[in-house]
Design an enzyme around this catalytic site. Structure first.
Site, PDB file in Angstrom:
ATOM      1  N   ASP A  59     -86.104-109.917  -2.723  1.00  0.00           N
ATOM      2  CA  ASP A  59     -85.984-110.157  -4.159  1.00  0.00           C
ATOM      3  C   ASP A  59     -87.308-110.608  -4.761  1.00  0.00           C
ATOM      4  OD1 ASP A  59     -83.418-109.423  -3.926  1.00  0.00           O
ATOM      5  OD2 ASP A  59     -82.522-111.362  -4.422  1.00  0.00           O
TER       6      ASP A  59
ATOM      7  N   HIS B 118     -81.842-108.499 -13.929  1.00  0.00           N
ATOM      8  CA  HIS B 118     -82.554-109.720 -14.298  1.00  0.00           C
ATOM      9  C   HIS B 118     -83.972-109.784 -13.748  1.00  0.00           C
ATOM     10  CE1 HIS B 118     -81.029-111.649 -10.321  1.00  0.00           C
ATOM     11  NE2 HIS B 118     -80.795-110.356 -10.293  1.00  0.00           N
ATOM     12  N   ARG B 119     -84.139-109.334 -12.507  1.00  0.00           N
ATOM     13  CA  ARG B 119     -85.468-109.469 -11.896  1.00  0.00           C
ATOM     14  C   ARG B 119     -86.495-108.528 -12.522  1.00  0.00           C
ATOM     15  NH1 ARG B 119     -84.652-113.369  -8.947  1.00  0.00           N
ATOM     16  NH2 ARG B 119     -82.769-113.552  -7.698  1.00  0.00           N
TER      17      ARG B 119
ATOM     18  N   ASP C 258     -73.449-114.681 -12.734  1.00  0.00           N
ATOM     19  CA  ASP C 258     -72.919-114.475 -11.390  1.00  0.00           C
ATOM     20  C   ASP C 258     -72.079-115.647 -10.897  1.00  0.00           C
ATOM     21  OD1 ASP C 258     -74.124-112.065 -11.448  1.00  0.00           O
ATOM     22  OD2 ASP C 258     -75.281-112.306  -9.600  1.00  0.00           O
TER      23      ASP C 258
ATOM     24  N   LYS D 254     -78.077-113.286 -15.543  1.00  0.00           N
ATOM     25  CA  LYS D 254     -77.455-113.175 -14.219  1.00  0.00           C
ATOM     26  C   LYS D 254     -77.808-114.376 -13.348  1.00  0.00           C
ATOM     27  CE  LYS D 254     -76.439-109.453 -11.053  1.00  0.00           C
ATOM     28  NZ  LYS D 254     -76.327-109.973  -9.717  1.00  0.00           N
TER      29      LYS D 254
ATOM     30  N   ASN E 142     -71.493-107.875 -11.947  1.00  0.00           N
ATOM     31  CA  ASN E 142     -72.417-107.181 -11.046  1.00  0.00           C
ATOM     32  C   ASN E 142     -72.888-108.154  -9.976  1.00  0.00           C
ATOM     33  OD1 ASN E 142     -73.946-105.159  -9.964  1.00  0.00           O
ATOM     34  ND2 ASN E 142     -75.512-105.149 -11.577  1.00  0.00           N
TER      35      ASN E 142
ATOM     36  N   GLU F 100     -79.180-104.440  -7.919  1.00  0.00           N
ATOM     37  CA  GLU F 100     -78.640-104.333  -9.274  1.00  0.00           C
ATOM     38  C   GLU F 100     -78.911-102.955  -9.882  1.00  0.00           C
ATOM     39  OE1 GLU F 100     -79.623-106.973  -7.862  1.00  0.00           O
ATOM     40  OE2 GLU F 100     -78.803-108.800  -8.760  1.00  0.00           O
TER      41      GLU F 100
END
Ligand code: DC
Length: 669
Positions: A327, A399-400, A52, A432, A94, A355
């Site tokens: 998040d 990613h999370r 990112d 990311k 993204n 995402e």
């Protein structure tokens, strides 16, 4: 970074130690944009290096910013609010933190200075809403066209009338993504020279802590926004970005959540210490600490650090409004697997436009593990599994999802029987925000050695086992033990010490204390890179002799065993499956006809510029086979439970595929 198609985490049992967090994504991308727009040069310290931030940096370069990086610092010569390049196509992957603020800043700049820009991203970015921001910018008179679906990127920004309308307040929705407001706050100081600019928020503003980050950083860059509650924000007339000179990016508080959770779940002896973010953080996700405490984590903290140990066990289920920590709240959903009772996370509608649709993704993947999950438009409820199942976790390029599900590998602490490995599909998506997430995780976790998978590839000289084993290790993201190199390094050290094979005990002593390190393809003996030296014929010949000495073999046993580390090991040699790792999960005995092996060896030598006769090589190999098979210590033979692969007529790629297929059949996914 793991760029394998999947990464299998063995069952994990314990955690402890120190991790240093990468820089915050939210702060990094805001700082980059502000530095890029400011007058003066900004030196940014500890910037996050990830997908990112890379797209943001590439865009700023494209717009004409001069950017130099040295080590951990980056120098950005800002544009001073004036476009240098007025025509560009920017690809933003993204990264919402790049798309929204860049769209806003470039829209007002093209409206006032002219130019033409196209902003696009990956497919998912084209499914993430931006219409409310575009509507707000159109109120200013910005010309913005949708190049795909109305309301979504890609966008085209075109020259406007040369000025923007800032007399009436700009209205923007606050209940879909707080990034729309952030984008306006970051962009509108560019057009505040002659009058103040007001922004009014429609609907309940979500994710307020992210707005606080924006306001905080604007202050650092010379802009004091006046705020009336969370409904109205005013940028004073004459505001202009000024570089603060140096600026430090603090560690990512959302990334900290995985390690806070890790401590709560598995730090039973020494704590997990997290460096880079602490009590003084400006990031809202630092409040994840309170949620983790409510679930039972024992957290102490100071400026720039957190320390976490397990408190209550099992964890306590919670019912929490997560609007302020959207998040990090995903991590709570995975902690719920270890809680007694049902955890309910509410006010998380924004998960659906991140995402991926995170509510749907979390529900689907948690269920795969055996959890009971209920999802609604803006909530999720999770009850732990009564029977854990091995699962391949789909990560949706998010990613999370990848990071929080790694915590499911501690299932044996929740009495999963048997302990279950967890497969993370497409692990590279962590790039990311946290490219080395898994390496960092592995540096602070422990498990019982027998739970760490081993794949042994044994076979005779020139069977291709080294090449195949190393490719298999790479494909699985496992550690790699080239045991031949261990013998060769011992031989080299012995030769340098003036020893001969007759000095068995002296060689064994030297073997037992060998300072040998394998790192990213290099082999270091007492710090010196020796990969090439080890291929020397004289070293090979000495290795062959000392490897027949029983005390040398046993002296090297511990060293070879020490390669068995999380997430797993591929070991190649003569006796991996028979002597060193007799319990290996898969043993492959790789062989080829003497004629084929002689041919391969011949090719290798020719490539090195050494001439040799195939017939002699073949005779040598046959003699060596006979010696290896008949020697009393560790004779070369397949383990009883080894699978045999004669690769005389197979390419390396085919052999690798064959071994990977055999491995897959033994796995439980
Ligand atoms: O595979 P290689 O040629 O790099 O091995 C070097 C020497 O070490 C060779 O003579 C075989 C010996 N060796 C061994 O005896 N046991 C092992 N596990 C690996 C190698």
């Amino acid at each position: 970074m793991y760029s394998t198609p999947f990464l299998d985490l063995p069952p994990l049992l314990k955690a402890g130690g120190t991790v240093r967090l990468p820089g915050s994504k939210s702060i990094s991308n805001r700082v980059l944009l502000l530095a890029g727009l400011s007058s003066g040069t900004t030196v940014v310290h500890d910037l996050l290096d990830s997908d990112d931030t890379r797209v943001m940096l590439a865009s700023l370069r494209e717009l004409g910013c001069e950017i130099d990086s040295t080590g951990q610092t980056l120098r950005i010569a800002g544009l001073g609010g004036r476009l240098k390049n007025r025509d560009a196509k920017l690809f933003l992957g993204n990264a919402g933190t790049a798309m929204r603020p860049l769209a806003a800043a470039l829209a007002v700049m093209t409206a006032t200075q002219g130019g033409r820009f196209e902003l696009s991203g990956v497919q998912r970015m084209h499914e993430r809403p931006i219409g409310d921001l575009v509507d707000a910018l159109r109120q200013l008179g910005c010309r913005i066209d949708y190049l795909g679906t109305d309301g979504y990127p890609p966008l085209r920004l075109s020259a406007g009338s040369g000025s923007v309308r800032t007399t009436a307040p700009i209205r923007v929705r606050g209940d879909v993504s707080s990034q729309f407001l952030t984008a306006l706050l970051l962009a509108l100081p560019l057009v505040s020279a002659t009058s103040p600019v007001a922004i009014e928020v429609e609907g309940e503003l979500i994710s307020k802590p992210y707005i606080e980050i924006t306001l905080n950083l604007l202050t650092r860059f010379g802009i004091e926004v006046q705020r009336d509650g969370w409904e109205r924000f005013t940028i004073p007339q004459g505001s202009a970005y000024r570089s603060p000179g140096d600026i430090h990016v603090e560690g990512d508080a959302s990334s900290a959540s995985y390690f806070v959770a890790l401590g709560a779940i598995a730090a039973t002896d020494s704590p997990i210490r997290i460096e880079g973010v602490g009590l003084d953080s400006i990031q809202g996700d630092i409040r994840f600490v309170e949620a983790a405490r409510a679930m039972g984590a024992n957290v102490s903290c100071g400026p720039g650090w957190l320390e976490v140990k397990r408190g209550a066990w099992p964890l306590k289920a919670i019912d929490l409004d997560c609007n302020n920590i959207p998040d990090a709240a995903m991590t709570l959903a995975v902690m719920a697997l270890y809680a007694k009772g049902t955890t309910r996370l509410t006010n998380i509608a924004s998960w659906r436009v991140k995402e991926t649709d995170r509510i749907a993704a979390m529900a689907t993947e948690l269920r795969k593990l055996g959890a009971t999950v209920t999802e609604g438009a803006d909530f999720i409820e999770v009850s732990p599994p009564s029977h854990w199942r091995a699962a391949a976790i789909h990560t949706y390029d998010d990613h999370r999802v990848a990071m929080c599900f790694s915590l499911a590998a501690f299932n044996s602490l929740a009495r999963a029987k048997p302990p279950t490995p967890v497969r993370i599909l497409d692990p590279k998506c962590v790039g990311k925000t946290f490219p080395h997430y898994f390496e960092t995780l592995f540096s602070v976790v422990e498990t019982d050695t027998p739970l760490i998978p081993v794949l042994a590839v044994d076979g005779p000289s020139s069977s291709g086992k080294g090449t195949v084993a190393s490719a298999v290790a790479q494909a699985l993201g496992y550690h790699f033990l080239d045991s031949g190199a261990v013998y060769r390094a011992t031989a080299l050290a012995a030769m340098r010490a003036g020893l001969t094979p007759a000095d068995e005990h002296a060689v064994a002593l030297l073997a037992a204390t060998l300072d040998l390190a394998f790192e990213d393809g290099s082999i270091r003996l007492a710090g010196e890179e020796v990969s090439d030296l080890l291929r020397d014929e004289a070293v090979g010949s000495m290795a062959s002799k000392i490897s027949a000495l029983p005390t040398v073999r046993s002296a090297l046993r511990e060293l070879q065993l020490s390669f068995r580390k999380v997430p797993g090991l591929v070991a190649d040699g003569r006796d991996m499956g028979t002597v060193i790792f007799p319990g290996a999960d898969l043993k492959v005995f790789l062989t080829a006809s003497a004629a084929k092996r002689a041919e391969r060896r011949h090719k290798q030598l020719i490539l090195k510029g050494i001439s040799a006769s195939i017939d002699n090589l073949r005779a040598d190999l046959e003699a060596r086979d006979a010696r290896d098979q008949n020697r009393t210590v560790a004779p070369l033979k397949p383990a009883q439970d080894a699978v045999l692969l004669d690769n005389s007529d197979l390419s390396i790629e085919d052999s690798v595929k064959w071994v990977l297929d055999a491995w897959e059949q033994r796995r439980s996914f």
